[in-house]
Design a protein around this motif. Structure first.
Motif: not given
Length: 222
Positions: A182-188
């Motif tokens: 989820s954090l990776l998706e938010a950063a992307a």
């Protein structure tokens, strides 16, 4: 005055009233229990604050032993390295795989948390000889299989490409820590370029600006 203060005062009065000879004959353990032993109610209340179950540890243990299957489901090209013979059964144990031993080494031998990407990178560095030393005496499967799999596992990990090793770390972190994805998706999404088109004309910096031409002043007339 609460119950504890009242009990303490009664104990002091009791000790003053006893003759010295009686105190000498009175067991010291009994005196200590009169002064310090809590009431049955206090014993019950005290035990309520103690943990009554190790369910999280049991759940984590089960998850560690099962998650390797999900790794192979997501990364089917990873080597299995499950041809070792179990000394107890005398047969090949197909479930004793490279990734199952990799996970057990990370969690049980090194005691590293499984939900952080950096810790998996450290374990990967162990296998590549760039971090902590590895000892065959404590390596998973070393005392259960017909030969110690540590050296073969290290060679197999070293033979993986950088992309495959990064995919392994990414997959393990995501399986043990769903918030990581989820954090990776938010950063992307934060780093994604804006989808709003820019309608303003862009001038090439290498092109000099247009020089005034005769009749341009007339363009300013109302």
């Amino acid at each position: 005055m609460n119950v504890n203060d009242l009990r303490s005062n009664c104990s002091r009065v009791f000790l003053r009233l006893l003759p010295l000879g009686a105190i000498a004959l009175f067991p010291l353990g009994a005196i200590a229990s009169v002064v310090t032993d809590p009431s049955p109610t206090e014993k019950i209340d005290r035990t309520r604050s103690l943990p009554t179950s190790d369910t999280p540890q049991i759940v984590q243990r089960i998850r560690v032993r099962e998650v390797w299957r999900q790794v192979y489901e997501q990364l089917p090209d990873l080597p299995l390295e499950n041809e070792y013979v179990d000394l107890e059964t005398g047969e090949v144990d197909p479930e004793d795989t490279l990734i199952s031993r990799f996970i057990r080494y990370h969690v049980y031998v090194k005691g590293r948390p499984p939900q952080y990407r950096l810790d998996w990178k450290l374990t990967l560095a162990d296998y590549l000889g760039a971090n902590d030393l590895m000892f065959e005496g404590v390596y998973p499967g070393g005392d259960e299989l017909d030969r110690n799999p540590m050296y073969g596992d290290r060679e197999t990990i070293a033979s993986l490409s950088r992309t495959e090793r990064n995919a392994l770390v990414h997959t393990l972190t995501g399986l043990f820590n769903p918030q990581y994805l989820s954090l990776l998706e938010a950063a992307a999404q934060r780093n994604a370029p804006s989808s709003t088109p820019d309608d303003r004309p862009r001038r090439d910096a290498r092109t000099p600006p247009r020089q005034p031409q005769p009749g341009d002043a007339e363009l300013l007339l109302p």
